[in-house]
Design a protein around this motif. Structure first.
Motif, PDB file in Angstrom:
ATOM      1  N   ARG A  20       0.836  -1.207   0.000  1.00 32.45           N
ATOM      2  CA  ARG A  20       0.000   0.000   0.000  1.00 32.45           C
ATOM      3  C   ARG A  20       0.869   1.255   0.000  1.00 32.45           C
ATOM      4  N   LEU A  21       1.936   1.254   0.771  1.00 40.41           N
ATOM      5  CA  LEU A  21       2.849   2.389   0.780  1.00 40.41           C
ATOM      6  C   LEU A  21       3.490   2.559  -0.594  1.00 40.41           C
ATOM      7  N   GLY A  22       3.910   1.461  -1.208  1.00 43.09           N
ATOM      8  CA  GLY A  22       4.520   1.519  -2.532  1.00 43.09           C
ATOM      9  C   GLY A  22       3.591   2.110  -3.573  1.00 43.09           C
ATOM     10  N   ALA A  24       1.219   4.263  -3.055  1.00 39.37           N
ATOM     11  CA  ALA A  24       1.155   5.701  -2.807  1.00 39.37           C
ATOM     12  C   ALA A  24       2.403   6.397  -3.333  1.00 39.37           C
ATOM     13  N   LEU A  25       3.555   5.798  -3.094  1.00 36.11           N
ATOM     14  CA  LEU A  25       4.820   6.402  -3.533  1.00 36.11           C
ATOM     15  C   LEU A  25       4.898   6.554  -5.048  1.00 36.11           C
ATOM     16  N   LEU A  26       4.250   5.650  -5.773  1.00 31.10           N
ATOM     17  CA  LEU A  26       4.285   5.725  -7.232  1.00 31.10           C
ATOM     18  C   LEU A  26       3.606   6.986  -7.760  1.00 31.10           C
ATOM     19  N   GLN A  27       2.818   7.642  -6.938  1.00 23.59           N
ATOM     20  CA  GLN A  27       2.127   8.878  -7.340  1.00 23.59           C
ATOM     21  C   GLN A  27       2.981  10.127  -7.153  1.00 23.59           C
ATOM     22  N   LEU A  28       4.134   9.976  -6.506  1.00 21.37           N
ATOM     23  CA  LEU A  28       4.998  11.131  -6.243  1.00 21.37           C
ATOM     24  C   LEU A  28       5.620  11.679  -7.518  1.00 21.37           C
ATOM     25  N   ALA A  47      15.099   6.531   3.968  1.00 19.54           N
ATOM     26  CA  ALA A  47      14.341   5.732   4.942  1.00 19.54           C
ATOM     27  C   ALA A  47      13.938   4.379   4.367  1.00 19.54           C
ATOM     28  N   LEU A  48      13.433   4.387   3.162  1.00 20.44           N
ATOM     29  CA  LEU A  48      12.917   3.136   2.587  1.00 20.44           C
ATOM     30  C   LEU A  48      14.034   2.229   2.080  1.00 20.44           C
ATOM     31  N   ASN A  49      15.112   2.809   1.597  1.00 20.77           N
ATOM     32  CA  ASN A  49      16.265   1.979   1.246  1.00 20.77           C
ATOM     33  C   ASN A  49      16.874   1.352   2.499  1.00 20.77           C
ATOM     34  N   HIS A  50      16.813   2.064   3.617  1.00 15.92           N
ATOM     35  CA  HIS A  50      17.292   1.494   4.875  1.00 15.92           C
ATOM     36  C   HIS A  50      16.465   0.262   5.251  1.00 15.92           C
ATOM     37  N   ILE A  51      15.152   0.353   5.132  1.00 13.75           N
ATOM     38  CA  ILE A  51      14.295  -0.809   5.406  1.00 13.75           C
ATOM     39  C   ILE A  51      14.723  -1.982   4.521  1.00 13.75           C
ATOM     40  N   LEU A  52      14.877  -1.730   3.245  1.00 13.65           N
ATOM     41  CA  LEU A  52      15.211  -2.796   2.300  1.00 13.65           C
ATOM     42  C   LEU A  52      16.571  -3.417   2.607  1.00 13.65           C
ATOM     43  N   ALA A  53      17.549  -2.593   2.931  1.00 14.40           N
ATOM     44  CA  ALA A  53      18.885  -3.119   3.250  1.00 14.40           C
ATOM     45  C   ALA A  53      18.854  -3.969   4.516  1.00 14.40           C
ATOM     46  N   ALA A  81      11.009   5.275  -6.518  1.00 12.65           N
ATOM     47  CA  ALA A  81       9.973   4.572  -5.757  1.00 12.65           C
ATOM     48  C   ALA A  81       9.516   3.298  -6.451  1.00 12.65           C
ATOM     49  N   ALA A  82       9.472   3.298  -7.769  1.00  9.89           N
ATOM     50  CA  ALA A  82       9.037   2.102  -8.493  1.00  9.89           C
ATOM     51  C   ALA A  82      10.011   0.945  -8.258  1.00  9.89           C
TER      52      ALA A  82
END
Length: 191
Positions: A20-22, A24-28, A47-53, A81-82
């Motif tokens: 769901r967050l992803g 939303a991010l695609l609309q940026l 922030a989001l790359n930190h989560i992924l790492a 974001a994509a």
């Protein structure tokens, strides 16, 4: 509900919230991914790359993979974001699969996590709890950062209770998941 069922729900809830967050991010607008914001990781990208790492490290450790310190150091951040949405989805499905394969003995098994100069050891259940908390914490920071954009931050907490099935129907369908498979039988209306 037993611990295994709880962990499986958490893994699915994590994936659903990231999906769901992803979306939303695609609309940026393009520049908003990297735009400076407040927080310990002061942009959506950071922030989001930190989560992924972090996911890559811990999920790799749960799978008993070698070379995690090197993989951490060589992590390639998502450019937009994509890309983040795609890679995070793959990571989330890997975590869902890991939790689906757990049994009572597996939750108690020790996980060895190389930390450079030492090896940290914790039980699988503790590592999963840490990973879910980490995701929720930083996803919340990204959610707050979206408040400074033209995109309305999406609701991200509708994924753990069976009684909220109607609020996640589109997300579940988008991933091809079935309520009963994840949450069990729905409670009776008004219960």
């Amino acid at each position: 509900m037993d611990l295994l069922h709880f962990l499986r729900i958490q893994a699915h809830a994590n994936a659903l919230a990231n999906r769901r967050l992803g979306l939303a991010l695609l609309q940026l607008d393009g520049g908003e991914w990297q735009a400076p914001r407040s927080g310990s990781f002061p942009s959506l990208a950071l922030a989001l790359n930190h989560i992924l790492a972090v996911d890559g490290y811990y999920i790799g450790a749960l799978h008993g993979e070698d070379g995690l310190v090197t993989a951490w150091r060589e992590f390639r951040p998502c450019a937009d974001a994509a890309e983040w949405a795609r890679r995070q989805h793959d990571s989330d499905l890997r975590l869902v699969g890991f939790c689906a394969g757990l049994d009572a003995r597996g939750v108690e098994a020790r996980v060895s996590m190389a930390r450079g100069h030492h090896v940290q050891r914790d039980r699988v259940g503790h590592v999963l709890a840490h990973l879910f908390n980490h995701q929720t914490h930083h996803r919340g920071q990204a959610h707050a950062m979206l408040s400074d954009t033209a995109i309305e931050p999406p609701q991200l907490d509708e994924y753990t209770m069976p009684s909220k099935a109607h609020l996640r129907r589109d997300d579940m369908q988008g991933l091809g998941w079935e309520e009963q498979h994840i949450y069990g039988a729905a409670p009776p209306r008004g219960a």
